[in-house]
Motif scaffolding. Structure first.
Motif, PDB file in Angstrom:
ATOM      1  N   ALA A 140      25.504   8.039  13.272  1.00 14.76           N
ATOM      2  CA  ALA A 140      26.859   7.710  13.604  1.00 14.76           C
ATOM      3  C   ALA A 140      27.169   8.289  14.940  1.00 14.76           C
ATOM      4  CB  ALA A 140      27.727   8.134  12.590  1.00 14.76           C
ATOM      5  N   LEU A 141      26.755   9.390  15.423  1.00 13.49           N
ATOM      6  CA  LEU A 141      26.929  10.072  16.465  1.00 13.49           C
ATOM      7  C   LEU A 141      26.375   9.575  17.623  1.00 13.49           C
ATOM      8  CD1 LEU A 141      26.367  13.896  15.375  1.00 13.49           C
ATOM      9  CD2 LEU A 141      28.647  12.509  16.088  1.00 13.49           C
ATOM     10  N   GLY A 142      25.493   8.513  17.478  1.00 16.51           N
ATOM     11  CA  GLY A 142      24.766   7.609  18.575  1.00 16.51           C
ATOM     12  C   GLY A 142      23.295   7.720  18.851  1.00 16.51           C
ATOM     13  N   PHE A 143      22.638   8.977  17.994  1.00 14.10           N
ATOM     14  CA  PHE A 143      21.186   9.261  18.249  1.00 14.10           C
ATOM     15  C   PHE A 143      20.457   8.313  17.993  1.00 14.10           C
ATOM     16  CE2 PHE A 143      17.018  11.044  16.976  1.00 14.10           C
ATOM     17  CZ  PHE A 143      16.924  11.956  18.235  1.00 14.10           C
ATOM     18  N   ASP A 144      19.513   7.903  18.979  1.00 13.72           N
ATOM     19  CA  ASP A 144      18.640   6.866  18.989  1.00 13.72           C
ATOM     20  C   ASP A 144      17.230   7.276  18.676  1.00 13.72           C
ATOM     21  OD1 ASP A 144      17.042   4.578  19.208  1.00 13.72           O
ATOM     22  OD2 ASP A 144      17.434   4.080  21.232  1.00 13.72           O
ATOM     23  N   PHE A 145      17.142   7.008  17.277  1.00  9.43           N
ATOM     24  CA  PHE A 145      15.634   7.611  16.670  1.00  9.43           C
ATOM     25  C   PHE A 145      14.438   6.804  17.316  1.00  9.43           C
ATOM     26  CE2 PHE A 145      18.678   9.160  13.099  1.00  9.43           C
ATOM     27  CZ  PHE A 145      17.993  10.266  12.998  1.00  9.43           C
ATOM     28  N   ARG A 146      14.574   5.900  18.032  1.00 10.95           N
ATOM     29  CA  ARG A 146      13.330   5.292  18.432  1.00 10.95           C
ATOM     30  C   ARG A 146      12.721   6.311  19.587  1.00 10.95           C
ATOM     31  NH1 ARG A 146      15.833  -0.314  20.201  1.00 10.95           N
ATOM     32  NH2 ARG A 146      17.394   1.037  21.054  1.00 10.95           N
ATOM     33  N   ARG A 147      13.711   7.137  20.218  1.00  8.59           N
ATOM     34  CA  ARG A 147      13.287   8.052  21.368  1.00  8.59           C
ATOM     35  C   ARG A 147      12.320   8.984  20.526  1.00  8.59           C
ATOM     36  NH1 ARG A 147      18.929  10.648  22.760  1.00  8.59           N
ATOM     37  NH2 ARG A 147      17.557  12.199  23.788  1.00  8.59           N
ATOM     38  N   ILE A 148      12.252   9.167  19.234  1.00 10.65           N
ATOM     39  CA  ILE A 148      11.219  10.108  18.698  1.00 10.65           C
ATOM     40  C   ILE A 148      10.033   9.349  18.812  1.00 10.65           C
ATOM     41  CG2 ILE A 148      10.382  11.288  16.554  1.00 10.65           C
ATOM     42  CD1 ILE A 148      13.392  11.624  15.926  1.00 10.65           C
ATOM     43  N   ALA A 149       9.828   8.179  18.437  1.00 12.59           N
ATOM     44  CA  ALA A 149       8.554   7.450  18.317  1.00 12.59           C
ATOM     45  C   ALA A 149       8.131   7.402  19.883  1.00 12.59           C
ATOM     46  CB  ALA A 149       8.848   5.953  17.717  1.00 12.59           C
ATOM     47  N   LYS A 150       8.971   6.967  20.765  1.00 13.96           N
ATOM     48  CA  LYS A 150       8.340   7.040  22.220  1.00 13.96           C
ATOM     49  C   LYS A 150       7.904   8.397  22.596  1.00 13.96           C
ATOM     50  CE  LYS A 150      11.872   3.499  23.281  1.00 13.96           C
ATOM     51  NZ  LYS A 150      13.004   2.898  24.134  1.00 13.96           N
ATOM     52  N   ALA A 151       8.743   9.447  22.322  1.00 13.97           N
ATOM     53  CA  ALA A 151       8.311  10.896  22.516  1.00 13.97           C
ATOM     54  C   ALA A 151       6.792  11.101  22.063  1.00 13.97           C
ATOM     55  CB  ALA A 151       9.238  12.009  22.237  1.00 13.97           C
ATOM     56  N   ILE A 152       6.675  10.639  20.994  1.00  8.87           N
ATOM     57  CA  ILE A 152       5.210  10.883  20.089  1.00  8.87           C
ATOM     58  C   ILE A 152       4.352  10.178  20.825  1.00  8.87           C
ATOM     59  CG2 ILE A 152       3.826  10.866  18.024  1.00  8.87           C
ATOM     60  CD1 ILE A 152       6.333  11.496  16.661  1.00  8.87           C
ATOM     61  N   GLY A 153       4.531   9.061  21.168  1.00  7.90           N
ATOM     62  CA  GLY A 153       3.614   8.007  21.837  1.00  7.90           C
ATOM     63  C   GLY A 153       3.435   8.782  23.308  1.00  7.90           C
ATOM     64  N   GLY A 154       4.193   9.186  23.729  1.00  7.72           N
ATOM     65  CA  GLY A 154       3.938   9.696  25.155  1.00  7.72           C
ATOM     66  C   GLY A 154       3.195  10.663  25.180  1.00  7.72           C
ATOM     67  N   LEU A 155       3.398  11.752  24.194  1.00  7.81           N
ATOM     68  CA  LEU A 155       2.555  13.084  24.034  1.00  7.81           C
ATOM     69  C   LEU A 155       1.246  12.567  23.639  1.00  7.81           C
ATOM     70  CD1 LEU A 155       2.612  16.132  23.478  1.00  7.81           C
ATOM     71  CD2 LEU A 155       3.226  15.690  21.512  1.00  7.81           C
ATOM     72  N   THR A 156       0.856  11.369  22.778  1.00  6.05           N
ATOM     73  CA  THR A 156      -0.334  11.101  22.688  1.00  6.05           C
ATOM     74  C   THR A 156      -1.205  10.579  23.424  1.00  6.05           C
ATOM     75  OG1 THR A 156       0.385  10.299  20.201  1.00  6.05           O
ATOM     76  CG2 THR A 156      -1.734   9.520  21.038  1.00  6.05           C
ATOM     77  N   GLU A 157      -0.222   9.887  24.577  1.00  8.59           N
ATOM     78  CA  GLU A 157      -1.081   9.263  25.781  1.00  8.59           C
ATOM     79  C   GLU A 157      -1.649  10.469  26.724  1.00  8.59           C
ATOM     80  OE1 GLU A 157       1.647   6.408  27.428  1.00  8.59           O
ATOM     81  OE2 GLU A 157       1.455   5.222  25.771  1.00  8.59           O
ATOM     82  N   SER A 158      -0.596  11.367  26.778  1.00 10.56           N
ATOM     83  CA  SER A 158      -0.750  12.342  27.701  1.00 10.56           C
ATOM     84  C   SER A 158      -1.966  13.419  27.303  1.00 10.56           C
ATOM     85  CB  SER A 158       0.382  13.330  28.133  1.00 10.56           C
ATOM     86  OG  SER A 158       0.616  14.087  26.886  1.00 10.56           O
ATOM     87  N   THR A 159      -2.095  13.315  25.901  1.00  5.80           N
ATOM     88  CA  THR A 159      -3.185  14.219  25.315  1.00  5.80           C
ATOM     89  C   THR A 159      -4.379  13.548  25.547  1.00  5.80           C
ATOM     90  OG1 THR A 159      -1.702  15.147  23.948  1.00  5.80           O
ATOM     91  CG2 THR A 159      -4.077  15.324  23.503  1.00  5.80           C
ATOM     92  N   ALA A 160      -4.580  12.156  25.397  1.00  8.42           N
ATOM     93  CA  ALA A 160      -5.567  11.641  25.475  1.00  8.42           C
ATOM     94  C   ALA A 160      -5.962  11.390  26.786  1.00  8.42           C
ATOM     95  CB  ALA A 160      -5.289  10.042  25.036  1.00  8.42           C
ATOM     96  N   SER A 161      -5.091  11.470  27.926  1.00 15.90           N
ATOM     97  CA  SER A 161      -5.628  11.492  29.371  1.00 15.90           C
ATOM     98  C   SER A 161      -6.117  12.549  29.656  1.00 15.90           C
ATOM     99  CB  SER A 161      -4.461  11.051  30.090  1.00 15.90           C
ATOM    100  OG  SER A 161      -3.490  11.907  30.170  1.00 15.90           O
TER     101      SER A 161
END
Length: 352
Positions: free
Chosen positions: A331-352
């Motif tokens: 209701a406050l406008g938080f986009d929960f898709r940002r969490i999945a994107k952040a986890i995905g970005g963290l995974t990519e950076s760890t793999a590289s």
């Protein structure tokens, strides 16, 4: 419901709330249908528990949640004051009949009546249409809800006055009427209400609630929005998602209070009907454990009705809290898709 900026979003079949968004008529139909389900479950469960009841075993050591509540209300006793289940079947059947009435009303509201409540066969039905960002509209509807809750409290007080409820200190049903005016005593129980051992105090509390709810309901109906509609008052925040989050917060609060109260209070939850008081413990997570002899408990995995009631209420409340946080953030406008994107970005950076 949050659409993340997509005006043409399509929800899956499992997102039931999507079909009632901005449709007050459908919303009412869902409420009435839900009431029908509750009525049916109550009636059927009463008959099921009554058919399995064994008078040689304490009620609290059987699968008797519904029978226990009826016994606490003074229902099911014979003329000698012994609980025999008298009249319970009649109450159960009435619930089953009314479940059909509620179900039919829910279908009528959903299929035949105006889904938006812009107009209808009853005059001024449009006053109850839902406009999520309209504080005048929402406070008007809230006022009616509060008045109905207040009337329900009065009904309970009058039931105790006329019919009577079970008093565990006497082991019998007696009439109770402390009056409607001793609100000072109620105010003094703000922090020790879990230890109340007087049914007069309990009924005074319900009378006080009736006064607050009816007064608050009249205030909300009569005054509507006072002053400028600002962000502090919900401007830009009022939505179906926000109202849902507040409702879940209320369920969380009521569930936790009910759990702590039912665990140890034997005035409102008599030992005769619910079993012995519980002990609070902490293992992997908090829970309440039986303290008496439960060797004759054949149901609820070998536990008392009190243990089943309290633990289910507590964990139900816990999950309501999670739902509240989820929907409040949306209701406050938080986009929960940002969490999945952040986890995905963290995974990519760890793999590289």
């Amino acid at each position: 419901m949050q659409t993340y900026g997509n005006p043409d979003v399509t929800y899956g079949w499992w997102v039931g709330n999507s079909v009632v968004t901005n449709r007050a008529g459908r919303f009412i139909g869902s409420h009435v249908g839900h009431t029908g389900i509750i009525c049916f479950a109550t009636g059927a469960s009463c008959l099921w528990e009554l058919s399995r009841f064994d008078p040689s075993v304490p009620m609290g050591h059987q699968s008797s949640i519904y029978l226990s509540h009826l016994a606490s209300l003074g229902i099911g006793f014979d003329e000698a004051g012994v609980w025999t289940g008298a009249g319970v079947a009649t109450i159960a059947i009435f619930h089953l009949i009314f479940s059909l009435v509620y179900g039919g009303a829910g279908l009528a509201h959903s299929l035949f009546f105006d889904p938006d409540l812009q107009e209808g066969p009853i005059g001024r039905v449009d006053k109850f249409r839902l406009e999520w960002d309209n504080p005048d509209n929402l406070t008007f509807i809230l006022g009616h809800h509060l008045i109905f809750l207040g009337v329900a409290n009065i009904w309970f007080v009058e039931w105790a006055r006329v019919h009577g409820i079970y008093d565990p200190s006497l082991g019998a049903v007696r009439t109770i009427f402390p009056g409607y005016g001793d609100f000072g005593m109620v105010w003094g129980h703000q922090f020790d209400f879990l230890t109340i051992d007087s049914l007069e105090d309990v009924m005074s509390g319900h009378a006080f609630l009736a006064f607050l709810q009816i007064s608050g309901g009249a205030f909300h109906i009569a005054t509507r929005q006072i002053g400028e509609y600002t962000k502090f008052k919900g401007n830009g925040l009022l939505s179906a998602e926000a109202v849902l989050s507040w409702s879940l917060a209320g369920l969380f609060l009521m569930g936790v209070v009910a759990a702590f109260w039912a665990a140890g209070n034997t005035t409102v939850y008599p030992t005769e009907w619910y079993g012995e008081p519980l002990q609070f413990k902490f293992g992997i997570s908090p829970y309440w454990a039986d303290t008496g002899d439960i060797s004759d408990c054949k149901y609820f995995f070998g536990h008392t009705s009190r243990a089943a009631l309290v633990n289910v209420q507590y964990y139900f409340a816990f999950f309501c809290l999670q739902g509240h946080l989820w929907h409040a953030l949306r209701a406050l406008g938080f986009d929960f898709r940002r969490i999945a994107k952040a986890i995905g970005g963290l995974t990519e950076s760890t793999a590289s």
